[in-house]
Each structure stands twice: as structure tokens, then as C-alpha cells.
Scaffold this motif. Structure first.
Motif, PDB file in Angstrom:
ATOM      1  N   ILE A   1       0.870  -1.177   0.000  1.00 42.35           N
ATOM      2  CA  ILE A   1       0.000   0.000   0.000  1.00 42.35           C
ATOM      3  C   ILE A   1       0.905   1.224   0.000  1.00 42.35           C
ATOM      4  CG2 ILE A   1      -1.751   1.298   1.257  1.00 42.35           C
ATOM      5  CD1 ILE A   1      -2.623  -1.394   2.492  1.00 42.35           C
ATOM      6  N   ALA A   2       0.834   1.996  -1.056  1.00 46.09           N
ATOM      7  CA  ALA A   2       1.664   3.194  -1.185  1.00 46.09           C
ATOM      8  C   ALA A   2       0.804   4.413  -0.853  1.00 46.09           C
ATOM      9  CB  ALA A   2       2.217   3.305  -2.601  1.00 46.09           C
ATOM     10  N   THR A   3       1.220   5.148   0.154  1.00 49.15           N
ATOM     11  CA  THR A   3       0.504   6.354   0.557  1.00 49.15           C
ATOM     12  C   THR A   3       1.188   7.550  -0.084  1.00 49.15           C
ATOM     13  OG1 THR A   3       0.025   5.287   2.662  1.00 49.15           O
ATOM     14  CG2 THR A   3      -0.340   7.651   2.537  1.00 49.15           C
ATOM     15  N   LEU A   4       0.418   8.317  -0.845  1.00 53.58           N
ATOM     16  CA  LEU A   4       0.965   9.441  -1.602  1.00 53.58           C
ATOM     17  C   LEU A   4       0.344  10.752  -1.145  1.00 53.58           C
ATOM     18  CD1 LEU A   4       0.644   7.810  -5.121  1.00 53.58           C
ATOM     19  CD2 LEU A   4       2.624   7.790  -3.629  1.00 53.58           C
TER      20      LEU A   4
ATOM     21  N   PRO B   1      -0.860  14.620  -2.407  1.00 55.10           N
ATOM     22  CA  PRO B   1      -1.190  15.376  -3.613  1.00 55.10           C
ATOM     23  C   PRO B   1      -0.422  16.694  -3.727  1.00 55.10           C
ATOM     24  CG  PRO B   1      -2.917  15.656  -1.987  1.00 55.10           C
ATOM     25  CD  PRO B   1      -1.932  14.672  -1.411  1.00 55.10           C
ATOM     26  N   SER B   2       0.388  17.006  -2.718  1.00 56.54           N
ATOM     27  CA  SER B   2       1.110  18.279  -2.697  1.00 56.54           C
ATOM     28  C   SER B   2       2.249  18.289  -3.711  1.00 56.54           C
ATOM     29  CB  SER B   2       1.665  18.525  -1.293  1.00 56.54           C
ATOM     30  OG  SER B   2       2.474  19.673  -1.303  1.00 56.54           O
ATOM     31  N   ILE B   3       2.421  19.386  -4.389  1.00 58.94           N
ATOM     32  CA  ILE B   3       3.492  19.543  -5.362  1.00 58.94           C
ATOM     33  C   ILE B   3       4.857  19.624  -4.673  1.00 58.94           C
ATOM     34  CG2 ILE B   3       3.410  22.062  -5.472  1.00 58.94           C
ATOM     35  CD1 ILE B   3       3.877  19.717  -8.469  1.00 58.94           C
ATOM     36  N   THR B   4       4.871  19.991  -3.395  1.00 52.75           N
ATOM     37  CA  THR B   4       6.137  20.113  -2.672  1.00 52.75           C
ATOM     38  C   THR B   4       6.747  18.748  -2.336  1.00 52.75           C
ATOM     39  OG1 THR B   4       4.996  20.245  -0.552  1.00 52.75           O
ATOM     40  CG2 THR B   4       5.505  22.331  -1.659  1.00 52.75           C
ATOM     41  N   THR B   5       5.979  17.684  -2.419  1.00 57.72           N
ATOM     42  CA  THR B   5       6.489  16.347  -2.099  1.00 57.72           C
ATOM     43  C   THR B   5       6.558  15.455  -3.339  1.00 57.72           C
ATOM     44  OG1 THR B   5       4.282  15.558  -1.538  1.00 57.72           O
ATOM     45  CG2 THR B   5       5.622  16.440   0.269  1.00 57.72           C
ATOM     46  N   ILE B   6       6.740  16.067  -4.502  1.00 58.92           N
ATOM     47  CA  ILE B   6       6.736  15.312  -5.758  1.00 58.92           C
ATOM     48  C   ILE B   6       7.874  14.287  -5.808  1.00 58.92           C
ATOM     49  CG2 ILE B   6       8.094  16.977  -7.084  1.00 58.92           C
ATOM     50  CD1 ILE B   6       5.055  15.091  -8.418  1.00 58.92           C
ATOM     51  N   ASP B   7       9.056  14.616  -5.280  1.00 62.72           N
ATOM     52  CA  ASP B   7      10.178  13.675  -5.281  1.00 62.72           C
ATOM     53  C   ASP B   7       9.862  12.444  -4.433  1.00 62.72           C
ATOM     54  OD1 ASP B   7      11.674  15.296  -6.927  1.00 62.72           O
ATOM     55  OD2 ASP B   7      12.697  16.301  -5.250  1.00 62.72           O
ATOM     56  N   GLU B   8       9.296  12.676  -3.265  1.00 61.65           N
ATOM     57  CA  GLU B   8       8.921  11.579  -2.369  1.00 61.65           C
ATOM     58  C   GLU B   8       7.820  10.719  -2.988  1.00 61.65           C
ATOM     59  OE1 GLU B   8       7.137  11.392   2.055  1.00 61.65           O
ATOM     60  OE2 GLU B   8       8.772  12.825   1.735  1.00 61.65           O
TER      61      GLU B   8
ATOM     62  N   LEU C   1       7.210  10.286  -6.253  1.00 57.95           N
ATOM     63  CA  LEU C   1       7.792   9.504  -7.348  1.00 57.95           C
ATOM     64  C   LEU C   1       8.624   8.331  -6.817  1.00 57.95           C
ATOM     65  CD1 LEU C   1       8.825  12.318  -9.848  1.00 57.95           C
ATOM     66  CD2 LEU C   1       6.961  10.657 -10.078  1.00 57.95           C
ATOM     67  N   SER C   2       9.355   8.551  -5.738  1.00 56.88           N
ATOM     68  CA  SER C   2      10.141   7.483  -5.129  1.00 56.88           C
ATOM     69  C   SER C   2       9.222   6.365  -4.610  1.00 56.88           C
ATOM     70  CB  SER C   2      10.982   8.054  -3.988  1.00 56.88           C
ATOM     71  OG  SER C   2      11.644   7.035  -3.311  1.00 56.88           O
ATOM     72  N   THR C   3       8.126   6.743  -3.976  1.00 54.47           N
ATOM     73  CA  THR C   3       7.160   5.761  -3.472  1.00 54.47           C
ATOM     74  C   THR C   3       6.540   4.976  -4.616  1.00 54.47           C
ATOM     75  OG1 THR C   3       6.666   7.190  -1.582  1.00 54.47           O
ATOM     76  CG2 THR C   3       5.057   5.477  -2.102  1.00 54.47           C
ATOM     77  N   LEU C   4       6.199   5.660  -5.702  1.00 54.87           N
ATOM     78  CA  LEU C   4       5.626   4.975  -6.864  1.00 54.87           C
ATOM     79  C   LEU C   4       6.640   4.029  -7.511  1.00 54.87           C
ATOM     80  CD1 LEU C   4       3.543   7.842  -8.483  1.00 54.87           C
ATOM     81  CD2 LEU C   4       2.685   5.777  -7.374  1.00 54.87           C
ATOM     82  N   ASN C   5       7.926   4.399  -7.512  1.00 53.55           N
ATOM     83  CA  ASN C   5       8.959   3.502  -8.038  1.00 53.55           C
ATOM     84  C   ASN C   5       9.084   2.242  -7.190  1.00 53.55           C
ATOM     85  OD1 ASN C   5       9.690   4.973 -10.295  1.00 53.55           O
ATOM     86  ND2 ASN C   5      11.172   6.203  -9.163  1.00 53.55           N
ATOM     87  N   TYR C   6       9.048   2.391  -5.856  1.00 54.78           N
ATOM     88  CA  TYR C   6       9.061   1.221  -4.970  1.00 54.78           C
ATOM     89  C   TYR C   6       7.881   0.302  -5.287  1.00 54.78           C
ATOM     90  CZ  TYR C   6      12.728   2.140  -1.548  1.00 54.78           C
ATOM     91  OH  TYR C   6      13.924   2.292  -0.929  1.00 54.78           O
ATOM     92  N   ALA C   7       6.702   0.889  -5.391  1.00 53.29           N
ATOM     93  CA  ALA C   7       5.499   0.090  -5.647  1.00 53.29           C
ATOM     94  C   ALA C   7       5.566  -0.595  -7.011  1.00 53.29           C
ATOM     95  CB  ALA C   7       4.257   0.972  -5.548  1.00 53.29           C
ATOM     96  N   ALA C   8       6.066   0.100  -8.026  1.00 51.78           N
ATOM     97  CA  ALA C   8       6.170  -0.497  -9.363  1.00 51.78           C
ATOM     98  C   ALA C   8       7.176  -1.644  -9.371  1.00 51.78           C
ATOM     99  CB  ALA C   8       6.577   0.568 -10.380  1.00 51.78           C
TER     100      ALA C   8
END
Length: 132
Positions: A85-88, A90-97, A99-106
Motif C-alpha cells: 500500500i503506497a501512501t501518496l 497530492p502536494s506539489i512540494t512532495t513530488i520527489d517523495e 515519485l520514489s514511493t511509486l517507483n518502490y510500488a512499481a
């Protein structure tokens, strides 16, 4: 003879967020979390590259390199059903975090486990002796 089958369930829950405490302990905690997440990323990548086979000849999966991967060994490359379960945010200030979470999940999606139901049989000897 009566056979009773019992199934066991293991739930591993990992939360990588930091707690609020003193500056020094917070920094040490952040370093340990980052080290564990880097090791988790290496384990997931290696399992994905080897097709989920943690016992491939000549390849050592670094499960013992962090407490997190040691705990999650059965879930990552074992014989368990695994849900990530990847918790994301919606803030633009945490875009790097994000993307990193989505890479882990992928990458975790590419790990293939062999599901094997573990059952434990209990045999009880019941006799139907009736005395008159």
C-alpha cells in the motif's frame, strides 16, 4: 481418526514515517530509515531481476542487511501473498517523495511469489467403544 486442519496468518506492517523526538535521535532515526529503505529497494530490484527466485545460484539477496528486510523476507521473496500500500501526497512540494514511493510500488509489483498454503494437521484418536 479425525483430522483438523489449521492455517496460520502472518501480517507484517511497516511504517517508515519518523516520530517527533530530540534533534539528534530524530536524525539518527532518519538515517536508519533511509538505510533500511535503500536495502529494501535493492532486495526488491534483485528479486524482480531474478524473477522472484531468491535461491538463484551465485546471487545473494541482501535480506540480512537491515532489520526491515529481515522481517519482510517471507513476504518479499517467500511463499506469502503480498500487498503493498503506497501512501501518496497530492502536494506539489512532495513530488520527489511521491515519485520514489511509486517507483518502490512499481518494482514490488514485479516480484513473483509462489503461494503455498501451509496447513498443520492434528490427528486425534477417537474410539467409539460403548460398554453395555
Amino acid at each position: 481418526m479425525k483430522k483438523n486442519a489449521a492455517k496460520s496468518l502472518r501480517l507484517n506492517y511497516g511504517d517508515s514515517s519518523s516520530s517527533t523526538s530530540s534533534h539528534l535521535s530524530l536524525e539518527r532515526e532518519r538515517i536508519n530509515i533511509n538505510r533500511s529503505l535503500l536495502t529494501l529497494g535493492r532486495v526488491i530490484k534483485m528479486l524482480k531481476d531474478t524473477g522472484g527466485k531468491s535461491s538463484s545460484p551465485g546471487i545473494r539477496i541482501p535480506y540480512r542487511d537491515s532489520k526491515l528486510t529481515r522481517i519482510l523476507k517471507e513476504s518479499l521473496g517467500g511463499r506469502c501473498k503480498t500487498v503493498v500500500i503506497a501512501t501518496l501526497s497530492p502536494s506539489i512540494t512532495t513530488i520527489d517523495e511521491t515519485l520514489s514511493t511509486l517507483n518502490y510500488a512499481a518494482n514490488a509489483k514485479g516480484v513473483v511469489n509462489k503461494l503455498i498454503a501451509t496447513t498443520y494437521l492434528t490427528v486425534s484418536n477417537e474410539s467409539n467403544n460403548t460398554s453395555d
